[in-house]
Design a protein around this motif. Structure first.
Motif, PDB file in Angstrom:
ATOM      1  N   VAL A  27       0.854  -1.184   0.000  1.00  0.00           N
ATOM      2  CA  VAL A  27       0.000   0.000   0.000  1.00  0.00           C
ATOM      3  C   VAL A  27       0.895   1.241   0.000  1.00  0.00           C
ATOM      4  O   VAL A  27       1.893   1.305   0.717  1.00  0.00           O
ATOM      5  CB  VAL A  27      -0.917   0.008   1.243  1.00  0.00           C
ATOM      6  CG1 VAL A  27      -1.618   1.354   1.410  1.00  0.00           C
ATOM      7  CG2 VAL A  27      -1.933  -1.114   1.143  1.00  0.00           C
TER       8      VAL A  27
ATOM      9  N   GLU B 291      -4.166   2.238  -2.782  1.00  0.00           N
ATOM     10  CA  GLU B 291      -4.832   2.629  -1.534  1.00  0.00           C
ATOM     11  C   GLU B 291      -5.001   1.437  -0.599  1.00  0.00           C
ATOM     12  O   GLU B 291      -4.826   1.545   0.614  1.00  0.00           O
ATOM     13  CB  GLU B 291      -6.217   3.207  -1.844  1.00  0.00           C
ATOM     14  CG  GLU B 291      -6.217   4.389  -2.789  1.00  0.00           C
ATOM     15  CD  GLU B 291      -7.613   4.612  -3.341  1.00  0.00           C
ATOM     16  OE1 GLU B 291      -8.565   4.738  -2.535  1.00  0.00           O
ATOM     17  OE2 GLU B 291      -7.762   4.647  -4.570  1.00  0.00           O
ATOM     18  N   ASP B 292      -5.407   0.312  -1.157  1.00  0.00           N
ATOM     19  CA  ASP B 292      -5.650  -0.897  -0.379  1.00  0.00           C
ATOM     20  C   ASP B 292      -5.182  -2.115  -1.170  1.00  0.00           C
ATOM     21  O   ASP B 292      -5.154  -2.072  -2.409  1.00  0.00           O
ATOM     22  CB  ASP B 292      -7.152  -1.098  -0.084  1.00  0.00           C
ATOM     23  CG  ASP B 292      -7.758   0.054   0.681  1.00  0.00           C
ATOM     24  OD1 ASP B 292      -7.165   0.456   1.702  1.00  0.00           O
ATOM     25  OD2 ASP B 292      -8.824   0.540   0.273  1.00  0.00           O
TER      26      ASP B 292
ATOM     27  N   GLY C 272      -4.564   4.717   4.317  1.00  0.00           N
ATOM     28  CA  GLY C 272      -4.687   3.470   3.558  1.00  0.00           C
ATOM     29  C   GLY C 272      -4.231   2.334   4.458  1.00  0.00           C
ATOM     30  O   GLY C 272      -3.496   2.538   5.405  1.00  0.00           O
ATOM     31  N   THR C 273      -4.671   1.133   4.170  1.00  0.00           N
ATOM     32  CA  THR C 273      -4.281   0.003   4.998  1.00  0.00           C
ATOM     33  C   THR C 273      -4.219  -1.253   4.160  1.00  0.00           C
ATOM     34  O   THR C 273      -4.966  -1.388   3.197  1.00  0.00           O
ATOM     35  CB  THR C 273      -5.269  -0.200   6.163  1.00  0.00           C
ATOM     36  OG1 THR C 273      -4.907  -1.371   6.866  1.00  0.00           O
ATOM     37  CG2 THR C 273      -6.700  -0.340   5.675  1.00  0.00           C
TER      38      THR C 273
ATOM     39  N   THR D  41      -4.932  -4.221   5.145  1.00  0.00           N
ATOM     40  CA  THR D  41      -6.011  -5.132   5.478  1.00  0.00           C
ATOM     41  C   THR D  41      -7.294  -4.329   5.590  1.00  0.00           C
ATOM     42  O   THR D  41      -7.304  -3.242   6.151  1.00  0.00           O
ATOM     43  CB  THR D  41      -5.747  -5.843   6.816  1.00  0.00           C
ATOM     44  OG1 THR D  41      -5.539  -4.858   7.845  1.00  0.00           O
ATOM     45  CG2 THR D  41      -4.527  -6.729   6.719  1.00  0.00           C
ATOM     46  N   ILE D  42      -8.385  -4.870   5.049  1.00  0.00           N
ATOM     47  CA  ILE D  42      -9.641  -4.135   4.997  1.00  0.00           C
ATOM     48  C   ILE D  42     -10.580  -4.614   6.101  1.00  0.00           C
ATOM     49  O   ILE D  42     -10.902  -5.786   6.189  1.00  0.00           O
ATOM     50  CB  ILE D  42     -10.324  -4.328   3.624  1.00  0.00           C
ATOM     51  CG1 ILE D  42      -9.335  -4.014   2.510  1.00  0.00           C
ATOM     52  CG2 ILE D  42     -11.568  -3.484   3.507  1.00  0.00           C
ATOM     53  CD1 ILE D  42      -8.752  -2.633   2.580  1.00  0.00           C
TER      54      ILE D  42
END
Length: 334
Positions: free
Chosen positions: A41, A60-61, A185-186, A188-189
């Motif tokens: 990311v 972003e992800d 941003g990460t 993991t969602i």
């Protein structure tokens, strides 16, 4: 800043193998691909179709998943994968350096794989006509690489785009990278429990109306949180508006913010070079908002405007602090 050149070609082997690609929004790969876990990311993603650069953005992800994949293996050594040729015959060649068996037939096996899918639509910049395939290969760390994911020399790639025959400004890339690296941003969602109900509630209150631009097809509208959902994991009262998908991403990254006193849109200069977005600068919200909405919009403004540029101070609207909405109403709590 790391940058990756990734192949996204219509009717390619990737499509046949079930990869889900849309250059402007997302790109897929799995753990059988070299460099699969090295992409992060905040990295730049540059998509090409084996002929020219299609465009670029910032990741972003990256969403992780699981799937099964059918792959060929060598019938001679019975242990190595086979590479499937596109033009040269025989059709298959063994990867095993001690075997290198060539054949028109192969064994097939099904195995479990980890899947990766980027999301990168917020900072997407179309780039057709800027760099050709030979120019792109020359800008890779390993110009002779045949991998689907190839690392680019970022500084040289940036220089080639900004000062090439067709100059392409990359300010949006820098802004998106800074925002994502800053925690927006990460990799993991978080599963957004209650998100469909949240959107349904917003549709009942506002109707099929984008808070920034007005009426829009319901399919294009997303429930946008006015705060960082990932940070607290719940839907707050007055914490959401309906936004068109592209505007939602730009708002999340802070490229668009809402002046909480004037209730008007404020765009960073990077967006003003795009006519469709430039006309939104200083436009008032298309819906009425409550004091609770203003509270969350103020938090977003403070994060993306006052913290970054303390001299950007919200100004009172000349007309009124509670200008009537163009569309929709918000008399009911969210």
């Amino acid at each position: 800043m790391a940058a990756w050149l990734m192949l996204a070609k219509d009717a390619s082997k990737r499509i046949g193998e079930g990869y889900d690609d849309n250059p402007e929004t997302h790109y897929s790969w799995d753990d059988t691909v070299p460099n699969h876990s090295t992409v992060k990311v905040g990295d730049v993603i540059a998509l090409w179709d084996a002929a020219e650069l299609l465009g670029l953005s910032v990741i972003e992800d990256i969403m992780l998943g699981k799937a099964t994949k059918r792959t060929p293996y060598c019938l001679k050594c019975d242990k190595a994968d086979m590479a499937e040729r596109k033009k040269k015959l025989p059709r298959f060649v063994c990867w095993n350096s001690d075997c290198k068996h060539e054949s028109d037939t192969a064994g097939w096996k099904t195995k479990s794989v980890v899947t990766y899918r980027s999301r990168h639509e917020a900072g997407w910049i179309p780039a057709r006509g800027t760099l050709t395939a030979p120019e792109l290969r020359a800008l890779c760390l390993k110009p002779r690489s045949q991998n689907s994911l190839r690392e680019l020399h970022w500084s040289q790639f940036q220089q080639a785009l900004e000062h090439g025959a067709v100059p392409l400004p990359l300010n949006i890339i820098d802004t998106a990278h800074q925002a994502i690296q800053g925690g927006h941003g990460t990799a993991t969602i978080r599963v957004r429990k209650g998100q469909p109900a949240f959107r349904k509630q917003l549709l009942a209150i506002f109707g099929e109306v984008c808070a920034f631009t007005g009426p829009a097809p319901v399919q294009a509208l997303e429930a946008a949180h006015l705060y960082s959902y990932a940070a607290n994991g719940k839907h707050h009262k007055g914490g959401g508006l309906l936004l068109r998908r592209d505007l939602h991403r730009l708002f999340d990254l802070g490229l668009i913010a809402v002046n909480p006193k004037a209730k008007a849109l404020h765009l960073l200069d990077e967006l003003k070079s795009f006519p469709d977005y430039a006309k939104l600068h200083n436009a008032t919200l298309a819906v009425n908002v409550t004091e609770e909405h203003v509270k969350w919009l103020t938090k977003h403004w403070t994060m993306h405007r006052e913290a970054a540029a303390p001299n950007v101070i919200p100004q009172q609207s000349d007309a009124t602090n509670h200008a009537p909405a163009k569309h929709g109403s918000c008399q009911v709590s969210v």
